[in-house]
Enzyme design. Structure first.
Site, PDB file in Angstrom:
ATOM      1  N   GLU A  13       0.156  -0.777  16.288  1.00  0.00           N
ATOM      2  CA  GLU A  13      -0.758   0.303  16.016  1.00  0.00           C
ATOM      3  C   GLU A  13      -1.685   0.621  17.180  1.00  0.00           C
ATOM      4  O   GLU A  13      -2.069   2.003  17.454  1.00  0.00           O
ATOM      5  CB  GLU A  13      -1.492  -0.025  14.663  1.00  0.00           C
ATOM      6  CG  GLU A  13      -2.430   1.255  14.227  1.00  0.00           C
ATOM      7  CD  GLU A  13      -3.422   1.193  12.976  1.00  0.00           C
ATOM      8  OE1 GLU A  13      -2.997   0.084  12.205  1.00  0.00           O
ATOM      9  OE2 GLU A  13      -4.484   1.642  12.943  1.00  0.00           O
TER      10      GLU A  13
ATOM     11  N   CYS B 174      -8.512   1.503   6.379  1.00  0.00           N
ATOM     12  CA  CYS B 174      -7.929   2.495   5.230  1.00  0.00           C
ATOM     13  C   CYS B 174      -8.452   1.886   3.816  1.00  0.00           C
ATOM     14  O   CYS B 174      -8.836   0.575   3.816  1.00  0.00           O
ATOM     15  CB  CYS B 174      -6.434   2.349   5.359  1.00  0.00           C
ATOM     16  SG  CYS B 174      -5.758   0.850   4.911  1.00  0.00           S
TER      17      CYS B 174
ATOM     18  N   SER C 139       1.391  -9.927  10.331  1.00  0.00           N
ATOM     19  CA  SER C 139       0.770  -9.161   9.720  1.00  0.00           C
ATOM     20  C   SER C 139      -0.712  -9.204   9.827  1.00  0.00           C
ATOM     21  O   SER C 139      -1.238 -10.138   9.286  1.00  0.00           O
ATOM     22  CB  SER C 139       1.187  -9.330   8.350  1.00  0.00           C
ATOM     23  OG  SER C 139       0.490  -8.282   7.523  1.00  0.00           O
ATOM     24  N   SER C 140      -1.149  -7.920  10.511  1.00  0.00           N
ATOM     25  CA  SER C 140      -2.622  -8.079  10.819  1.00  0.00           C
ATOM     26  C   SER C 140      -3.607  -8.225   9.698  1.00  0.00           C
ATOM     27  O   SER C 140      -4.431  -8.992   9.465  1.00  0.00           O
ATOM     28  CB  SER C 140      -3.126  -6.865  11.729  1.00  0.00           C
ATOM     29  OG  SER C 140      -4.495  -6.931  11.736  1.00  0.00           O
TER      30      SER C 140
ATOM     31  N   HIS D 110       3.438   1.692  11.623  1.00  0.00           N
ATOM     32  CA  HIS D 110       2.282   1.569  12.506  1.00  0.00           C
ATOM     33  C   HIS D 110       1.890   2.527  13.468  1.00  0.00           C
ATOM     34  O   HIS D 110       0.884   2.615  14.015  1.00  0.00           O
ATOM     35  CB  HIS D 110       2.411   0.164  13.338  1.00  0.00           C
ATOM     36  CG  HIS D 110       2.727  -0.883  12.366  1.00  0.00           C
ATOM     37  ND1 HIS D 110       4.190  -1.291  12.038  1.00  0.00           N
ATOM     38  CD2 HIS D 110       2.282  -1.852  11.591  1.00  0.00           C
ATOM     39  CE1 HIS D 110       4.413  -2.150  11.038  1.00  0.00           C
ATOM     40  NE2 HIS D 110       3.120  -2.764  10.967  1.00  0.00           N
TER      41      HIS D 110
ATOM     42  N   CYS E 262       2.207   5.829   8.717  1.00  0.00           N
ATOM     43  CA  CYS E 262       1.433   6.312   7.725  1.00  0.00           C
ATOM     44  C   CYS E 262       0.480   7.343   8.094  1.00  0.00           C
ATOM     45  O   CYS E 262      -0.049   7.335   9.133  1.00  0.00           O
ATOM     46  CB  CYS E 262       0.718   4.799   7.347  1.00  0.00           C
ATOM     47  SG  CYS E 262      -0.333   5.344   5.970  1.00  0.00           S
TER      48      CYS E 262
ATOM     49  N   CYS F 290       0.906  -1.241  -0.057  1.00  0.00           N
ATOM     50  CA  CYS F 290      -0.068  -0.133  -0.113  1.00  0.00           C
ATOM     51  C   CYS F 290       0.990   1.303   0.074  1.00  0.00           C
ATOM     52  O   CYS F 290       2.242   1.174  -0.031  1.00  0.00           O
ATOM     53  CB  CYS F 290      -0.840  -0.006   1.357  1.00  0.00           C
ATOM     54  SG  CYS F 290       0.141   0.055   2.748  1.00  0.00           S
TER      55      CYS F 290
ATOM     56  N   THR G  30      -6.412   0.536  11.523  1.00  0.00           N
ATOM     57  CA  THR G  30      -6.615   0.406   9.946  1.00  0.00           C
ATOM     58  C   THR G  30      -6.814  -0.857   9.545  1.00  0.00           C
ATOM     59  O   THR G  30      -7.084  -0.494   8.218  1.00  0.00           O
ATOM     60  CB  THR G  30      -5.649   1.269   9.554  1.00  0.00           C
ATOM     61  OG1 THR G  30      -4.362   0.713   9.718  1.00  0.00           O
ATOM     62  CG2 THR G  30      -5.659   2.798  10.040  1.00  0.00           C
TER      63      THR G  30
HETATM   64  O1  10G Z   1      -1.391  -5.418   8.977  1.00  0.00           O
HETATM   65  P1  10G Z   1      -0.412  -4.763  10.287  1.00  0.00           P
HETATM   66  O2  10G Z   1      -0.996  -3.759  10.791  1.00  0.00           O
HETATM   67  O3  10G Z   1       0.038  -5.954  11.149  1.00  0.00           O
HETATM   68  O4  10G Z   1       0.758  -4.292   9.685  1.00  0.00           O
HETATM   69  P2  10G Z   1       1.479  -4.725   8.049  1.00  0.00           P
HETATM   70  O5  10G Z   1       3.109  -4.006   8.062  1.00  0.00           O
HETATM   71  O6  10G Z   1       1.729  -6.193   7.871  1.00  0.00           O
HETATM   72  O7  10G Z   1       0.997  -4.041   6.967  1.00  0.00           O
HETATM   73  C1  10G Z   1       0.872  -2.473   6.693  1.00  0.00           C
HETATM   74  C2  10G Z   1       0.129  -1.914   7.605  1.00  0.00           C
HETATM   75  C3  10G Z   1       0.554  -1.257   8.601  1.00  0.00           C
HETATM   76  C4  10G Z   1       1.661  -0.458   8.416  1.00  0.00           C
HETATM   77  C5  10G Z   1      -0.630  -0.765   9.572  1.00  0.00           C
HETATM   78  S1  10G Z   1      -1.235   0.765   9.235  1.00  0.00           S
HETATM   79 FE1  SF4 Z   2      -1.171   0.791   4.291  1.00  0.00          FE
HETATM   80 FE2  SF4 Z   2      -3.375   1.551   5.265  1.00  0.00          FE
HETATM   81 FE3  SF4 Z   2      -1.688   1.166   7.015  1.00  0.00          FE
HETATM   82 FE4  SF4 Z   2      -1.496   2.990   5.706  1.00  0.00          FE
HETATM   83  S1  SF4 Z   2      -2.981   2.393   7.123  1.00  0.00           S
HETATM   84  S2  SF4 Z   2       0.232   1.745   6.089  1.00  0.00           S
HETATM   85  S3  SF4 Z   2      -2.187   2.671   3.670  1.00  0.00           S
HETATM   86  S4  SF4 Z   2      -2.496  -0.401   5.514  1.00  0.00           S
END
Ligand code: 10G
Ligand code: SF4
Length: 317
Positions: free
Chosen positions: A131, A200, A228-229, A79, A101, A17, A170
């Site tokens: 987060e 998001c 990774s959520s 996060h 983010c 993203c 998010t």
């Molecule tokens: O899905 P989470 O929050 O565990 O994080 P990720 O690093 O696997 O993916 C990107 C999402 C974020 C940075 C959270 S906003």
């Molecule tokens: Fe990616 Fe959404 Fe997390 Fe931002 S809030 S880092 S766009 S998953």
């Protein structure tokens, strides 16, 4: 030659993203501009391969700012961080590069504003997730975590005179969150909605894209790490939407041969922290097993990007 009946459906959008792209580039550009080591508080994003690759290039991942030498550069992960973490970095004279983010920062700002305006905040999210720790840290005395539908019953009582709003992490499942919010509103009918979606655009789009292919799939493979959520939510969403089976893997070699038994149509997607190279390795792995009929099923085209932290902007290629 295609093996008869064997098909691979690639969900789009998938993978990085805008917030992850910016966060990973922040570490890369910091390494280029300041040289190694560049310290990073927590995993920059929750992906093993990304962390390993950046480590090889000189990033040093630490759990807390107290592990960063005084005066060194430290990057805050995508996060987000609580004010307490920012203050501890200031106390240690750290040079911070904030890769939070902007869409997480938006939720932090909502939390601050609602707390200032006298609200109690019901934060829907997963206990212990970075987060959630960051967002709660903006207004710890008025924030109450709601982790799953089960979390609704254990909340304290709030009378109708108490202003009450819900916010969220998010990266939650959109459908599960709506279920939780419905339960919250049964208990607290005066509960207010956030001013805009906290889940998001990227989370919503990846879930919609996997939902689109899941009903046709005997198996949906999600590339992503166990912590990774958003990647884990894609497995759940795929199963909810009708996939016969779904698994999360970091790497192609983790695909168990038995998962492919009788699987005519396989779906493939990846979490928001996953580089496309890992997906392509799965595509190649499956091609060797006869899944050469590959179709990309595009639900939405994403164009959003975020500017790098100010100190690194001139370094963007
Ligand atoms: O899905 P989470 O929050 O565990 O994080 P990720 O690093 O696997 O993916 C990107 C999402 C974020 C940075 C959270 S906003
Ligand atoms: Fe990616 Fe959404 Fe997390 Fe931002 S809030 S880092 S766009 S998953």
């Amino acid at each position: 030659m295609n093996a008869p009946g064997k098909k691979l459906l690639l969900a789009a959008p998938r993978g990085y993203c805008a917030g992850v792209d910016r966060a990973v580039e922040t570490v890369e550009k910091a390494l280029a501009k300041y040289g190694a080591p560049v310290y990073v508080r927590k995993e920059i994003v929750h992906n093993k391969y990304v962390v390993k690759t950046l480590e090889e290039r000189g990033a040093v991942f630490v759990d807390g700012t107290e592990q960063v030498p005084e005066g060194a550069h430290v990057v805050f992960s995508a996060h987000g961080v609580s004010p307490a973490v920012r203050e501890s970095a200031v106390r240690r004279n750290l040079l911070t590069l904030d890769a939070s983010c902007p869409l997480v920062t938006k939720v932090h700002n909502e939390a601050k504003r609602f707390a200032r305006d006298g609200y109690q905040i019901l934060l829907v999210g997963h206990e212990g997730h970075e987060e959630v720790e960051g967002t709660s840290g903006e207004a710890p005395e008025v924030t109450h975590l709601v982790d799953g539908v089960e979390g609704v019953a254990s909340l304290p009582e709030f009378g109708p005179e108490q202003k009450l709003v819900w916010l969220s992490q998010t990266t939650l499942s959109v459908d599960e969150t709506m279920e939780i919010v419905a339960k919250l509103k049964e208990r607290f009918p005066h509960l207010q909605d956030p001013p805009s979606d906290d889940i998001c655009y990227a989370t919503q789009n990846r879930q919609a894209a996997v939902k689109n292919i899941a009903p046709q799939c005997d198996l949906v493979i999600v590339v992503g790490s166990q912590n990774s959520s958003n990647s884990k939510r894609l497995v759940e969403v795929a199963l909810e939407a009708g996939a016969k089976a779904s698994y999360l893997v970091d790497y192609a070699h983790q695909i168990d041969e038995s998962w492919l038994d009788g699987a005519q149509t396989i779906g493939l997607t990846s979490g928001a922290s996953v580089p496309e190279i890992l997906v392509q390795e799965v595509v190649a792995h499956l091609a060797e097993r006869g899944y050469t009929d590959v179709e990309e099923v595009t639900n939405t085209v994403e164009t959003i990007t975020f500017a790098l932290p100010r100190d690194l902007r001139e370094a963007r290629g």
